[in-house]
Design an enzyme around this catalytic site. Structure first.
Site, PDB file in Angstrom:
ATOM      1  N   HIS A   1       2.043   8.616   4.949  1.00 55.92           N
ATOM      2  CA  HIS A   1       1.140   9.647   5.486  1.00 55.92           C
ATOM      3  C   HIS A   1       1.820  10.440   6.601  1.00 55.92           C
ATOM      4  O   HIS A   1       1.550  11.622   6.775  1.00 55.92           O
ATOM      5  CB  HIS A   1      -0.145   9.014   6.019  1.00 55.92           C
ATOM      6  CG  HIS A   1      -1.108   8.619   4.942  1.00 55.92           C
ATOM      7  ND1 HIS A   1      -1.759   9.527   4.144  1.00 55.92           N
ATOM      8  CD2 HIS A   1      -1.532   7.399   4.532  1.00 55.92           C
ATOM      9  CE1 HIS A   1      -2.544   8.882   3.282  1.00 55.92           C
ATOM     10  NE2 HIS A   1      -2.417   7.591   3.492  1.00 55.92           N
TER      11      HIS A   1
ATOM     12  N   ASP B   1      -1.434   0.083  -4.750  1.00 54.38           N
ATOM     13  CA  ASP B   1      -2.693   0.729  -5.120  1.00 54.38           C
ATOM     14  C   ASP B   1      -2.474   2.178  -5.551  1.00 54.38           C
ATOM     15  O   ASP B   1      -3.247   2.754  -6.292  1.00 54.38           O
ATOM     16  CB  ASP B   1      -3.698   0.649  -3.956  1.00 54.38           C
ATOM     17  CG  ASP B   1      -3.071   1.011  -2.614  1.00 54.38           C
ATOM     18  OD1 ASP B   1      -1.857   1.310  -2.552  1.00 54.38           O
ATOM     19  OD2 ASP B   1      -3.812   0.998  -1.611  1.00 54.38           O
TER      20      ASP B   1
ATOM     21  N   ASP C   1       2.151   2.583   3.460  1.00 49.46           N
ATOM     22  CA  ASP C   1       1.289   3.755   3.260  1.00 49.46           C
ATOM     23  C   ASP C   1       1.226   4.642   4.499  1.00 49.46           C
ATOM     24  O   ASP C   1       1.241   5.871   4.390  1.00 49.46           O
ATOM     25  CB  ASP C   1      -0.106   3.240   2.903  1.00 49.46           C
ATOM     26  CG  ASP C   1      -1.146   4.335   2.824  1.00 49.46           C
ATOM     27  OD1 ASP C   1      -1.046   5.179   1.923  1.00 49.46           O
ATOM     28  OD2 ASP C   1      -2.069   4.340   3.670  1.00 49.46           O
TER      29      ASP C   1
ATOM     30  N   THR D   1      -7.933  -2.114   2.001  1.00 51.60           N
ATOM     31  CA  THR D   1      -7.350  -3.031   1.006  1.00 51.60           C
ATOM     32  C   THR D   1      -7.890  -4.458   1.147  1.00 51.60           C
ATOM     33  O   THR D   1      -8.481  -4.976   0.186  1.00 51.60           O
ATOM     34  CB  THR D   1      -5.806  -2.994   1.065  1.00 51.60           C
ATOM     35  OG1 THR D   1      -5.387  -1.625   1.069  1.00 51.60           O
ATOM     36  CG2 THR D   1      -5.196  -3.721  -0.100  1.00 51.60           C
TER      37      THR D   1
ATOM     38  N   SER E   1      -7.276   4.184  -0.944  1.00 50.30           N
ATOM     39  CA  SER E   1      -6.978   2.752  -0.972  1.00 50.30           C
ATOM     40  C   SER E   1      -8.223   1.892  -1.217  1.00 50.30           C
ATOM     41  O   SER E   1      -8.097   0.755  -1.671  1.00 50.30           O
ATOM     42  CB  SER E   1      -6.297   2.313   0.328  1.00 50.30           C
ATOM     43  OG  SER E   1      -5.015   2.889   0.399  1.00 50.30           O
TER      44      SER E   1
ATOM     45  N   GLU F   1      -1.043  -8.078   1.745  1.00 53.35           N
ATOM     46  CA  GLU F   1      -0.808  -6.629   1.751  1.00 53.35           C
ATOM     47  C   GLU F   1       0.285  -6.215   2.738  1.00 53.35           C
ATOM     48  O   GLU F   1       0.212  -6.543   3.926  1.00 53.35           O
ATOM     49  CB  GLU F   1      -2.089  -5.860   2.113  1.00 53.35           C
ATOM     50  CG  GLU F   1      -1.877  -4.347   1.999  1.00 53.35           C
ATOM     51  CD  GLU F   1      -2.942  -3.494   2.678  1.00 53.35           C
ATOM     52  OE1 GLU F   1      -3.638  -4.001   3.587  1.00 53.35           O
ATOM     53  OE2 GLU F   1      -3.059  -2.316   2.303  1.00 53.35           O
TER      54      GLU F   1
ATOM     55  N   ASP G   1       0.852  -1.199   0.000  1.00 53.11           N
ATOM     56  CA  ASP G   1       0.000   0.000   0.000  1.00 53.11           C
ATOM     57  C   ASP G   1       0.888   1.250   0.000  1.00 53.11           C
ATOM     58  O   ASP G   1       1.763   1.396   0.846  1.00 53.11           O
ATOM     59  CB  ASP G   1      -0.915  -0.006   1.226  1.00 53.11           C
ATOM     60  CG  ASP G   1      -2.088   0.940   1.073  1.00 53.11           C
ATOM     61  OD1 ASP G   1      -1.884   2.077   0.616  1.00 53.11           O
ATOM     62  OD2 ASP G   1      -3.222   0.543   1.428  1.00 53.11           O
TER      63      ASP G   1
HETATM   64 MG    MG Z   1      -4.185  -0.724   2.665  1.00 52.76          MG
HETATM   65 ZN    ZN Z   2      -3.132   5.948   2.399  1.00 54.21          ZN
END
Ligand code: MG
Ligand code: ZN
Length: 357
Positions: free
Chosen positions: A257, A295, A253, A139, A86, A248, A44
């Site tokens: 962030h 993604d 991700d 996800t 996502s 995943e 991700d």
């Molecule tokens: Mg995810």
């Molecule tokens: Zn995100």
């Protein structure tokens, strides 16, 4: 939307009958090498900069770089936004159509659409999900649930009980009801009590612990993602018709962030070591296609220098959100040749399904 999962579950029965008819009438298209199992690995928020940041930290070539046989680029925009979230990102992969941000397993008009997991379940395969986050998170949810918003965690968990996911390993312990799981035929494990290596079951859900999400790798999660992936593969592989597994690397991700370079690098390296183990298994098996993609990219990460003291690239961020840059698709194994080129994210679904006419 509450009963949607149940109604949709019934529709699977109809689809089952249709699939049998198709199997009787369709003459098989020639496929270069036989594909029995598909493992879709989603990092991700993992763009080329995230992979490269991880690469800067280790002397040996990343496993994803050394093992990939085919390379493509996936264009990640959603149906209503240049920048996908996502939910829409994973749903494009799971249903084969672009949809609106926050959607989970529904089309752009909010109607549910069968996911890869459902369609391959109908074709007689076992299906699995492994994540280093909660199992109702966007996800993994996009592979079993059909809801208009990723925020509807309870409804998403409820869709799980339709029961076509055979193996699920991740977080969100408190969102899943024990009696409903039992009714749907699931064994339930907590990894702290039952080590993943000891799980023998063809239908189970296993939680990292009782927290919402597994820990960060930096905080001592250990090789959970790798062990969970191996545990899923071992149990799914008991089906002689093969399996579909989504794995995943969820928290790459989250590091993006937070614009936290070390969080991103540690999660990416953990994902990469999982890739090594998964591809090693797949190569031994010989009939398993492994696809590694993302993604979307998160953070707009650039690598604009190298720090000789910390011995890693210097990261610069342009946003705390996702970006619209295309993400790499790496493929290894039979059918991998389909994944070269530049294409929209939802094409990945169609490429996978074309292997199982
Ligand atoms: Mg995810
Ligand atoms: Zn995100």
């Amino acid at each position: 939307m509450k009963k949607l999962g149940v109604v949709f579950g019934c529709m699977l029965g109809i689809l089952n009958a249709q699939a049998q008819q198709n199997a009787d009438s369709v003459s098989a298209k020639p496929i270069p090498r036989k594909v029995k199992n598909v493992i879709l690995m989603i990092g991700d928020g993992t763009g080329l900069a995230q992979w490269s940041a991880a690469q800067s930290k280790v002397p040996q070539k990343l496993h994803v770089f050394s093992l990939a046989e085919y390379l493509g680029l996936s264009l990640t925009s959603s149906s209503n936004n240049y920048i996908t979230d996502s939910g829409a990102g994973a749903t494009a992969l799971s249903i084969g159509e672009k949809t609106f941000n926050y959607a989970i397993g529904v089309k752009s008009d909010s109607t549910p659409s069968f996911t890869l997991s459902e369609l391959l379940h109908v074709k007689g395969k076992s299906t699995g999900l492994v994540a280093s986050c909660g199992l109702t998170h966007a996800t993994p949810a996009s592979f079993y649930a059909h809801q208009p918003s990723r925020k509807m965690e309870k409804e998403i968990a409820n869709d799980f009980y339709s029961g076509f996911i055979d193996v699920a390993i991740g977080g969100d312990y408190s969102l899943f009801d024990s009696s409903k799981l039992q009714k749907a035929g699931y064994d339930k494990f907590i990894c702290s009590a039952t080590p993943l290596q000891n799980i023998e079951s063809t239908k189970f859900i296993a939680f990292y612990d009782t927290a919402k999400h597994p820990k960060k790798f930096m905080d001592g999660r250990g090789p959970f993602l790798r062990d969970a992936s191996l545990c899923a593969i071992k149990n799914l592989n008991k089906n002689k018709n093969g399996f579909f597994l989504m794995i995943e690397g969820s928290q790459i991700d989250w590091g993006g962030h937070e614009n936290d370079f070390n969080y991103v690098v540690s999660e990416t390296l953990d994902f990469d070591s999982t890739i090594a183990t998964v591809v090693e298994w797949a190569k031994k098996d010989g009939e398993t296609l492994v696809i590694i993609t993302a993604d979307h990219e998160t953070g707009g990460l650039a690598l604009n220098g190298y720090d000789k003291n910390t011995k890693q690239a210097i990261g610069a961020w342009t946003t705390k959100q996702h970006t619209g840059i295309p993400v790499p698709v790496f493929a290894v194994g039979p059918g991998g040749e389909l994944f070269g080129g530049v294409y929209e994210n939802n094409e990945i679904f169609h490429k996978i399904m074309s292997l199982f006419p």
